[in-house]
Scaffold this active site. Structure first.
Site, PDB file in Angstrom:
ATOM      1  N   CYS A   1      -2.261   2.030   3.006  1.00 41.11           N
ATOM      2  CA  CYS A   1      -1.082   1.543   3.727  1.00 41.11           C
ATOM      3  C   CYS A   1       0.039   2.573   3.661  1.00 41.11           C
ATOM      4  O   CYS A   1       0.300   3.166   2.606  1.00 41.11           O
ATOM      5  CB  CYS A   1      -0.612   0.227   3.105  1.00 41.11           C
ATOM      6  SG  CYS A   1       0.896  -0.448   3.827  1.00 41.11           S
TER       7      CYS A   1
ATOM      8  N   THR B   1      -6.818  -5.372   9.985  1.00 39.90           N
ATOM      9  CA  THR B   1      -6.115  -4.116  10.247  1.00 39.90           C
ATOM     10  C   THR B   1      -6.862  -2.889   9.731  1.00 39.90           C
ATOM     11  O   THR B   1      -6.549  -1.765  10.126  1.00 39.90           O
ATOM     12  CB  THR B   1      -4.722  -4.131   9.591  1.00 39.90           C
ATOM     13  OG1 THR B   1      -4.870  -4.238   8.164  1.00 39.90           O
ATOM     14  CG2 THR B   1      -3.894  -5.302  10.103  1.00 39.90           C
TER      15      THR B   1
ATOM     16  N   ARG C   1      -8.194   2.052   5.031  1.00 35.67           N
ATOM     17  CA  ARG C   1      -7.242   3.147   4.959  1.00 35.67           C
ATOM     18  C   ARG C   1      -6.039   2.744   4.111  1.00 35.67           C
ATOM     19  O   ARG C   1      -5.641   1.577   4.101  1.00 35.67           O
ATOM     20  CB  ARG C   1      -6.745   3.541   6.370  1.00 35.67           C
ATOM     21  CG  ARG C   1      -7.850   3.884   7.345  1.00 35.67           C
ATOM     22  CD  ARG C   1      -7.260   4.442   8.646  1.00 35.67           C
ATOM     23  NE  ARG C   1      -6.158   3.643   9.162  1.00 35.67           N
ATOM     24  CZ  ARG C   1      -6.284   2.557   9.915  1.00 35.67           C
ATOM     25  NH1 ARG C   1      -7.509   2.135  10.233  1.00 35.67           N
ATOM     26  NH2 ARG C   1      -5.229   1.912  10.354  1.00 35.67           N
TER      27      ARG C   1
ATOM     28  N   CYS D   1       3.450   0.415   1.679  1.00 32.46           N
ATOM     29  CA  CYS D   1       3.517   0.253   0.214  1.00 32.46           C
ATOM     30  C   CYS D   1       3.002   1.473  -0.533  1.00 32.46           C
ATOM     31  O   CYS D   1       3.183   1.578  -1.744  1.00 32.46           O
ATOM     32  CB  CYS D   1       2.760  -0.997  -0.225  1.00 32.46           C
ATOM     33  SG  CYS D   1       0.970  -0.944   0.051  1.00 32.46           S
TER      34      CYS D   1
ATOM     35  N   CYS E   1       3.084  -5.103  -1.626  1.00 28.70           N
ATOM     36  CA  CYS E   1       3.382  -4.611  -0.282  1.00 28.70           C
ATOM     37  C   CYS E   1       4.398  -5.517   0.412  1.00 28.70           C
ATOM     38  O   CYS E   1       4.247  -6.747   0.414  1.00 28.70           O
ATOM     39  CB  CYS E   1       2.106  -4.531   0.551  1.00 28.70           C
ATOM     40  SG  CYS E   1       2.369  -3.760   2.175  1.00 28.70           S
TER      41      CYS E   1
ATOM     42  N   ASP F   1      -4.577   5.532 -44.025  1.00 25.97           N
ATOM     43  CA  ASP F   1      -3.130   5.717 -44.111  1.00 25.97           C
ATOM     44  C   ASP F   1      -2.504   4.671 -45.039  1.00 25.97           C
ATOM     45  O   ASP F   1      -2.675   3.457 -44.847  1.00 25.97           O
ATOM     46  CB  ASP F   1      -2.523   5.604 -42.715  1.00 25.97           C
ATOM     47  CG  ASP F   1      -1.051   5.939 -42.694  1.00 25.97           C
ATOM     48  OD1 ASP F   1      -0.728   7.130 -42.609  1.00 25.97           O
ATOM     49  OD2 ASP F   1      -0.231   5.008 -42.794  1.00 25.97           O
TER      50      ASP F   1
ATOM     51  N   CYS G   1      -3.745  -2.352   0.603  1.00 30.85           N
ATOM     52  CA  CYS G   1      -2.365  -2.365   0.138  1.00 30.85           C
ATOM     53  C   CYS G   1      -2.292  -2.670  -1.349  1.00 30.85           C
ATOM     54  O   CYS G   1      -3.236  -3.192  -1.943  1.00 30.85           O
ATOM     55  CB  CYS G   1      -1.553  -3.443   0.873  1.00 30.85           C
ATOM     56  SG  CYS G   1      -1.524  -3.296   2.662  1.00 30.85           S
TER      57      CYS G   1
END
Length: 487
Positions: free
Chosen positions: A71, A36, A69, A74, A44, A447, A40
């Site tokens: 998603c 695709t 690219r 999600c 997702c 300390d 994601c």
């Protein structure tokens, strides 16, 4: 083929997390789908792709640099901040903090490398080794995802979103957004209703965190130290006034019910400051911490294991402004928290500017700047002569450039510059680094409470505590908070 960087979960762990949608891994890696062209989060909700189509990346920037690219289901911009950005090396951590502040929005990579003190080629190589992406790729992904968040969560005009996210022009923003999402930002906004907080001077942003997150303890920590008029800390909310780009404003942070995120409500007339403001608040409330990484280190310690089991959501309480925190640290030397707060309140009331726009929410004062305190008569406020001189010297050193509260500087360099000032020792320097610079490995070993907590029947010496703390690296500042809390 899956990447196998040292700071990334193993491919087998990524596969299990993806198939089970394990929220503990959200933001720790990203899943890219070759069929695709989309990347994601591991949570997702889309149907799980076939393993042969999967590539794992250690950061959103690495997936974007490989041509994938983000998603739209999600929303990678909604993931908790990756602890990869608390980088393994101080060089990369420093560069990331500068990128977070927009150093590559209007500056060059060679200039960034010079500020870090390395060559451009070496810096690029370090980024590829640790994040799987170049500094420019990281900056581009930061701009895009922050812009996507503003498009989806606010009613800001597109022109103001482009400016706030660090784009040089609306045209460049539209081109980058359309290339990443396949549609212009206005079309995304039509399909996703923005939150009903569209006024540019009062809006809400979501700051996701990785659970567990002990907000109640953080709020109580701030409440004990809150300066009247400058801060208001309640059980489930924190507000404060501030100055950014020379303009005053205020913000409020509170948990979002039913969501693993904080809500940042901003009241400031310049939307161009949103990126810087959000980054500073993220550090102040330590939303990018990975509690599971902390637990993995502390479980090996007989001293810390029961504490991290008791308080698994411990965070490092940061500070809005380094100079303010340094003044408060000096005021707190060898006195109680309550006494230090009283003195800080007097300083703010006497030398801080009035802020009428914040009075309705209890924030009618701004903490004084170095210019206000460099010649201030602090002794009349009940501050000892030595501490008053230290505060004036600190203000002068900051104005002269001898001391800086730059979050990207190495801890050792910051300590060296600070302890060179009269009245500031190693304990104060490390305490300031813990909170003002969000240095996760700062450690005030002198300390007394820490030495008692670590020694049991006999307080450890500073040297002995330093040696014991080696096993807690790189999270020693969190160990400090746990031990103080236990004591």
């Amino acid at each position: 083929m899956a990447l196998d960087l040292p700071t990334m979960p193993s491919p087998a762990a990524c596969e299990r997390a993806r198939l089970t949608r394990d929220r503990r891994f959200d933001g720790l890696f990203f899943t890219a789908v070759k069929s695709t062209g989309i990347y994601c989060r591991p949570v997702c909700p889309a149907p799980a792709p076939k393993p042969r189509n999967i590539v794992y990346y250690p950061s959103a920037a690495a997936a974007a640099a490989a041509g994938f690219r983000p998603c739209l289901r999600c929303r990678p911009e909604a993931a908790p901040g990756s602890p990869l950005h608390r980088a393994r090396s101080e060089l990369v951590a420093g560069a990331l903090r500068l990128i977070e502040q927009g150093a590559l929005d209007d500056g060059s990579l060679p200039a960034l490398a010079r500020r870090i003190g390395v060559g451009e080629r070496h810096l690029r190589r370090l980024f590829m080794d640790e994040l799987g992406a170049s500094p420019l790729d990281v900056a581009a992904t930061r701009r895009l995802l922050f812009a996507k968040q503003l498009v989806g969560e606010t009613g800001l005009p597109i022109t103001e979103i482009a400016q706030a996210a660090g784009y040089a022009s609306v045209r460049r923003f539209n081109a980058a957004f359309s290339a990443a999402y396949g549609k212009p930002p206005r079309e995304i906004r039509r399909t996703r209703a923005a939150l009903a907080n569209g006024a540019a001077d009062d809006l809400v942003l979501r700051l996701p965190f990785r659970a567990p997150y002990d907000f109640a303890h953080l709020a109580a920590f701030y409440a004990r130290r809150a300066i009247p008029g400058v801060e208001v800390a309640e059980a489930l909310a924190y507000r404060r006034s501030f100055i950014l780009d020379g303009v005053p404003g205020w913000f409020e942070v509170a948990p979002i019910a039913g969501d693993e995120a904080l809500g940042l409500r901003v009241h400031h007339p310049r939307s161009s400051t949103l990126g810087t403001l959000a980054a500073r608040v993220r550090r102040m409330f330590d939303v990018d911490a990975d509690p599971h990484a902390l637990a993995a280190v502390f479980r090996r310690s007989a001293l810390l294991a029961p504490l991290i089991r008791r308080w698994p959501g411990q965070r490092l309480p940061g500070a809005w402004d380094g100079f303010e925190l340094a003044v408060r640290a000096v005021l707190g030397q060898q006195v109680s928290v309550a006494a230090a707060r009283t003195l800080a309140a007097r300083v703010a009331a006497t030398h801080g500017a009035v802020y009428p726009a914040g009075e309705a929410v209890g924030l009618g004062r701004l903490f004084p700047t170095p210019q206000h305190l460099v010649e201030a008569d602090l002794e009349q406020l009940g501050i000892t002569r030595a501490r008053a001189a230290t505060i004036r010297g600190l203000a002068r050193a900051l104005l002269d450039g001898r001391v800086q509260f730059r979050a990207e500087q190495p801890l050792a360099a910051f300590e060296r510059d600070l302890v060179a000032l009269p009245g500031i020792g190693a304990w104060t320097a490390h305490y300031i680094a813990m909170r003002a610079l969000a240095q996760p490995d700062a450690f005030p070993a002198a300390d007394l409470i820490l030495r008692r907590a670590a020694g049991g029947d006999r307080p450890l010496s500073t040297r002995e505590l330093e040696q014991a703390s080696e096993a807690w690296r790189p999270w020693r500042a969190y160990a400090v908070m746990l031990l103080w809390r236990a004591s």
